[in-house]
Write a protein that holds these residues in place. Structure first.
Motif: not given
Length: 163
Positions: A96-119
């Motif tokens: 339950y912890e893995v399902h609820s926390n890990v994807p949100k963290i990885i997705f949010g951080l990755s998308v933020t970094l991709i947008l930052l890198i592209l900018a």
């Protein structure tokens, strides 16, 4: 016994994810080698160097993740053999912890970094650093794809535990 089979299926899927990380790292390493022998300009040098460093990290993390899954499998199998109910309770809580926390963290951080890198690529003037930035963006996109595959096994295993 059914719970243990589901756990083993989950572990197999997670080991496959580790192997996919290794394969992704090897592919980036091959790309770095091919870029080394092509006509090098500053952008391809940055891309090559970024791919090389990232490939080493991916290979090491894939091996480490696979070894971690082997250890988890051994430990949890021992818990299952000692007490099936305790095993299921621990697994439900952990998943339950893995399902609820890990994807949100990885997705949010990755998308933020991709947008930052592209900018940043628009504002970075040295071509070498544009190449490095582009290699990091490629890595993050690959990471998102691999994590989405891994998330499916987490989701399926959690659902099977709750049923």
């Amino acid at each position: 016994m059914e719970v243990l089979k589901q756990f083993e299926t989950y572990i197999a899927a997670q080991k496959a994810t580790g192997i996919q990380f290794i394969i992704f790292g090897v592919l980036l390493l091959v790309a770095a080698v091919l870029l080394h022998f092509s006509q090098l300009n500053p952008i391809t040098q940055g891309l090559r160097n970024g791919f090389f460093v990232i490939s080493m990290l991916l290979i090491a993390s894939g091996v480490g993740f696979t070894l971690n899954q082997n250890k988890l499998s051994k430990t949890k199998t021992e818990v299952y053999q000692a007490d099936e109910v305790e095993f299921k309770n621990q697994e439900v809580e952990r998943m339950y912890e893995v399902h609820s926390n890990v994807p949100k963290i990885i997705f949010g951080l990755s998308v933020t970094l991709i947008l930052l890198i592209l900018a940043l690529m628009f504002f970075i003037h040295p071509p070498f650093w544009k190449g490095v930035s582009f290699s990091v963006a490629i890595y993050l996109l690959g990471l998102l794809i691999l994590e989405s595959i891994s998330f499916l096994s987490v989701k399926n295993y959690l659902e099977s535990l709750l049923n």
